[in-house]
Design a protein around this motif. Structure first.
Motif, PDB file in Angstrom:
ATOM      1  N   PHE A  99      -8.086  10.797  -2.718  1.00 49.21           N
ATOM      2  CA  PHE A  99      -6.740  11.302  -2.490  1.00 49.21           C
ATOM      3  C   PHE A  99      -5.905  10.276  -1.726  1.00 49.21           C
ATOM      4  CE2 PHE A  99      -3.572  13.856  -0.182  1.00 49.21           C
ATOM      5  CZ  PHE A  99      -2.962  14.477  -1.258  1.00 49.21           C
ATOM      6  N   GLN A 100      -6.493   9.670  -0.694  1.00 49.42           N
ATOM      7  CA  GLN A 100      -5.793   8.644   0.075  1.00 49.42           C
ATOM      8  C   GLN A 100      -5.480   7.426  -0.805  1.00 49.42           C
ATOM      9  OE1 GLN A 100      -8.570   8.056   3.261  1.00 49.42           O
ATOM     10  NE2 GLN A 100      -7.700   9.696   4.520  1.00 49.42           N
ATOM     11  N   LEU A 101      -6.422   7.056  -1.669  1.00 49.82           N
ATOM     12  CA  LEU A 101      -6.196   5.943  -2.584  1.00 49.82           C
ATOM     13  C   LEU A 101      -5.013   6.235  -3.510  1.00 49.82           C
ATOM     14  CD1 LEU A 101      -7.063   3.228  -3.907  1.00 49.82           C
ATOM     15  CD2 LEU A 101      -8.563   4.594  -5.382  1.00 49.82           C
ATOM     16  N   MET A 102      -4.965   7.454  -4.047  1.00 44.87           N
ATOM     17  CA  MET A 102      -3.864   7.818  -4.938  1.00 44.87           C
ATOM     18  C   MET A 102      -2.519   7.772  -4.207  1.00 44.87           C
ATOM     19  SD  MET A 102      -5.164   8.096  -7.849  1.00 44.87           S
ATOM     20  CE  MET A 102      -3.726   8.669  -8.698  1.00 44.87           C
ATOM     21  N   GLU A 103      -2.496   8.221  -2.961  1.00 43.63           N
ATOM     22  CA  GLU A 103      -1.257   8.152  -2.183  1.00 43.63           C
ATOM     23  C   GLU A 103      -0.843   6.696  -1.979  1.00 43.63           C
ATOM     24  OE1 GLU A 103      -2.211  10.409   1.334  1.00 43.63           O
ATOM     25  OE2 GLU A 103      -1.154  12.163   0.556  1.00 43.63           O
ATOM     26  N   ASN A 104      -1.798   5.827  -1.676  1.00 40.77           N
ATOM     27  CA  ASN A 104      -1.493   4.406  -1.473  1.00 40.77           C
ATOM     28  C   ASN A 104      -1.020   3.745  -2.757  1.00 40.77           C
ATOM     29  OD1 ASN A 104      -2.118   4.482   1.248  1.00 40.77           O
ATOM     30  ND2 ASN A 104      -4.246   3.900   0.933  1.00 40.77           N
ATOM     31  N   ILE A 105      -1.644   4.079  -3.878  1.00 47.85           N
ATOM     32  CA  ILE A 105      -1.221   3.522  -5.165  1.00 47.85           C
ATOM     33  C   ILE A 105       0.213   3.940  -5.459  1.00 47.85           C
ATOM     34  CG2 ILE A 105      -1.562   3.700  -7.665  1.00 47.85           C
ATOM     35  CD1 ILE A 105      -4.579   3.681  -7.099  1.00 47.85           C
ATOM     36  N   ASP A 106       0.545   5.199  -5.188  1.00 47.78           N
ATOM     37  CA  ASP A 106       1.898   5.691  -5.413  1.00 47.78           C
ATOM     38  C   ASP A 106       2.900   4.917  -4.551  1.00 47.78           C
ATOM     39  OD1 ASP A 106       3.798   7.528  -6.572  1.00 47.78           O
ATOM     40  OD2 ASP A 106       3.881   8.485  -4.594  1.00 47.78           O
ATOM     41  N   GLU A 107       2.548   4.681  -3.299  1.00 53.01           N
ATOM     42  CA  GLU A 107       3.441   3.926  -2.411  1.00 53.01           C
ATOM     43  C   GLU A 107       3.621   2.488  -2.900  1.00 53.01           C
ATOM     44  OE1 GLU A 107       2.657   4.189   1.796  1.00 53.01           O
ATOM     45  OE2 GLU A 107       2.017   6.271   1.580  1.00 53.01           O
ATOM     46  N   VAL A 108       2.531   1.847  -3.317  1.00 51.31           N
ATOM     47  CA  VAL A 108       2.601   0.463  -3.803  1.00 51.31           C
ATOM     48  C   VAL A 108       3.446   0.386  -5.064  1.00 51.31           C
ATOM     49  CG1 VAL A 108       1.238  -1.423  -4.812  1.00 51.31           C
ATOM     50  CG2 VAL A 108       0.449  -0.292  -2.728  1.00 51.31           C
ATOM     51  N   MET A 109       3.247   1.313  -5.995  1.00 50.45           N
ATOM     52  CA  MET A 109       4.011   1.295  -7.241  1.00 50.45           C
ATOM     53  C   MET A 109       5.495   1.574  -6.982  1.00 50.45           C
ATOM     54  SD  MET A 109       1.815   0.304  -9.334  1.00 50.45           S
ATOM     55  CE  MET A 109       2.694   0.421 -10.858  1.00 50.45           C
ATOM     56  N   SER A 110       5.775   2.464  -6.052  1.00 50.62           N
ATOM     57  CA  SER A 110       7.174   2.740  -5.698  1.00 50.62           C
ATOM     58  C   SER A 110       7.818   1.507  -5.074  1.00 50.62           C
ATOM     59  CB  SER A 110       7.257   3.920  -4.725  1.00 50.62           C
ATOM     60  OG  SER A 110       6.806   5.087  -5.336  1.00 50.62           O
ATOM     61  N   ALA A 111       7.078   0.848  -4.185  1.00 57.93           N
ATOM     62  CA  ALA A 111       7.612  -0.360  -3.546  1.00 57.93           C
ATOM     63  C   ALA A 111       7.831  -1.450  -4.584  1.00 57.93           C
ATOM     64  CB  ALA A 111       6.650  -0.847  -2.457  1.00 57.93           C
ATOM     65  N   LYS A 112       6.927  -1.578  -5.530  1.00 57.16           N
ATOM     66  CA  LYS A 112       7.076  -2.585  -6.589  1.00 57.16           C
ATOM     67  C   LYS A 112       8.340  -2.297  -7.404  1.00 57.16           C
ATOM     68  CE  LYS A 112       4.943  -4.357 -10.784  1.00 57.16           C
ATOM     69  NZ  LYS A 112       3.884  -4.153 -11.775  1.00 57.16           N
ATOM     70  N   GLY A 113       8.543  -1.033  -7.730  1.00 59.14           N
ATOM     71  CA  GLY A 113       9.729  -0.655  -8.493  1.00 59.14           C
ATOM     72  C   GLY A 113      11.015  -0.972  -7.740  1.00 59.14           C
ATOM     73  N   ARG A 114      11.023  -0.659  -6.447  1.00 58.13           N
ATOM     74  CA  ARG A 114      12.206  -0.961  -5.636  1.00 58.13           C
ATOM     75  C   ARG A 114      12.434  -2.468  -5.560  1.00 58.13           C
ATOM     76  NH1 ARG A 114       9.864   3.052  -2.430  1.00 58.13           N
ATOM     77  NH2 ARG A 114       9.109   1.492  -0.958  1.00 58.13           N
ATOM     78  N   PHE A 115      11.370  -3.234  -5.398  1.00 63.88           N
ATOM     79  CA  PHE A 115      11.469  -4.694  -5.325  1.00 63.88           C
ATOM     80  C   PHE A 115      12.028  -5.264  -6.624  1.00 63.88           C
ATOM     81  CE2 PHE A 115       9.554  -8.900  -6.049  1.00 63.88           C
ATOM     82  CZ  PHE A 115      10.118  -9.588  -4.977  1.00 63.88           C
ATOM     83  N   LEU A 116      11.536  -4.766  -7.760  1.00 63.16           N
ATOM     84  CA  LEU A 116      12.028  -5.267  -9.041  1.00 63.16           C
ATOM     85  C   LEU A 116      13.488  -4.894  -9.254  1.00 63.16           C
ATOM     86  CD1 LEU A 116       8.959  -4.527 -11.346  1.00 63.16           C
ATOM     87  CD2 LEU A 116       9.760  -6.772 -10.542  1.00 63.16           C
ATOM     88  N   ASN A 117      13.904  -3.715  -8.825  1.00 57.27           N
ATOM     89  CA  ASN A 117      15.308  -3.308  -8.941  1.00 57.27           C
ATOM     90  C   ASN A 117      16.213  -4.190  -8.083  1.00 57.27           C
ATOM     91  OD1 ASN A 117      14.830  -1.292 -10.790  1.00 57.27           O
ATOM     92  ND2 ASN A 117      14.632   0.296  -9.227  1.00 57.27           N
ATOM     93  N   ILE A 118      15.755  -4.521  -6.875  1.00 58.47           N
ATOM     94  CA  ILE A 118      16.541  -5.381  -5.972  1.00 58.47           C
ATOM     95  C   ILE A 118      16.639  -6.769  -6.561  1.00 58.47           C
ATOM     96  CG2 ILE A 118      16.523  -6.506  -3.707  1.00 58.47           C
ATOM     97  CD1 ILE A 118      15.286  -3.902  -2.599  1.00 58.47           C
ATOM     98  N   SER A 119      15.539  -7.270  -7.137  1.00 55.17           N
ATOM     99  CA  SER A 119      15.542  -8.645  -7.663  1.00 55.17           C
ATOM    100  C   SER A 119      16.446  -8.778  -8.878  1.00 55.17           C
ATOM    101  CB  SER A 119      14.123  -9.097  -8.002  1.00 55.17           C
ATOM    102  OG  SER A 119      13.603  -8.342  -9.077  1.00 55.17           O
ATOM    103  N   ARG A 120      16.726  -7.705  -9.586  1.00 55.16           N
ATOM    104  CA  ARG A 120      17.593  -7.736 -10.758  1.00 55.16           C
ATOM    105  C   ARG A 120      19.072  -7.779 -10.371  1.00 55.16           C
ATOM    106  NH1 ARG A 120      14.171  -3.139 -13.376  1.00 55.16           N
ATOM    107  NH2 ARG A 120      12.479  -4.375 -14.218  1.00 55.16           N
ATOM    108  N   GLU A 121      19.363  -7.354  -9.159  1.00 57.99           N
ATOM    109  CA  GLU A 121      20.772  -7.282  -8.728  1.00 57.99           C
ATOM    110  C   GLU A 121      21.352  -8.605  -8.401  1.00 57.99           C
ATOM    111  OE1 GLU A 121      20.894  -4.443  -5.525  1.00 57.99           O
ATOM    112  OE2 GLU A 121      20.386  -2.832  -6.861  1.00 57.99           O
TER     113      GLU A 121
END
Length: 121
Positions: A99-121
């Motif tokens: 369960f903790q691993l899944m929460e961490n994966i979700d946080e990492v994937m969300s951060a990756k998505g935010r990073f990619l959105n910022i880099s496109r701007e």
């Protein structure tokens, strides 16, 4: 039918456990398990042990005169998706880590998505 079979059938019915699950978990052919549970085929002590173990119980649990099936409504819903016995301490520990691993994966994937959105701007 024997007391063992009657009690196993009552347990499966109350706990809403499918025969296919028990067959897979116990390593008993689905058709053979069906014949055993309907009383058309005699059950061996080996099969009794396999079925009980698949349900997380000992054979003696299904042989008692005062057999009672746990009330499934009293079980904590956040602990189970279906009931197949009480989890061991080790299983609880593994589930918590997953369960903790899944929460961490979700946080990492969300951060990756935010990073990619910022880099496109």
């Amino acid at each position: 039918m024997t007391k063992y079979i009657d009690n196993v059938n009552a347990y499966l019915s109350q706990m809403k456990i499918k025969q296919t699950y028990i067959s897979m978990k116990a390593g008993i052919d689905t058709k053979k398990l069906s014949r055993i549970l309907t009383g058309t085929q005699d059950i061996s002590s080996t099969d009794m042990e396999k079925i009980a173990n698949a349900l997380g119980k000992k054979i003696e649990f299904f042989l008692t005169d005062s057999f009672r099936v746990p009330n499934i409504n009293s079980l904590a819903p956040e602990k189970i998706a279906f009931y197949a016995g009480e989890p061991t301490e080790r299983q609880e520990e593994i589930a918590t880590k997953l369960f903790q691993l899944m929460e961490n994966i979700d946080e990492v994937m969300s951060a990756k998505g935010r990073f990619l959105n910022i880099s496109r701007e």
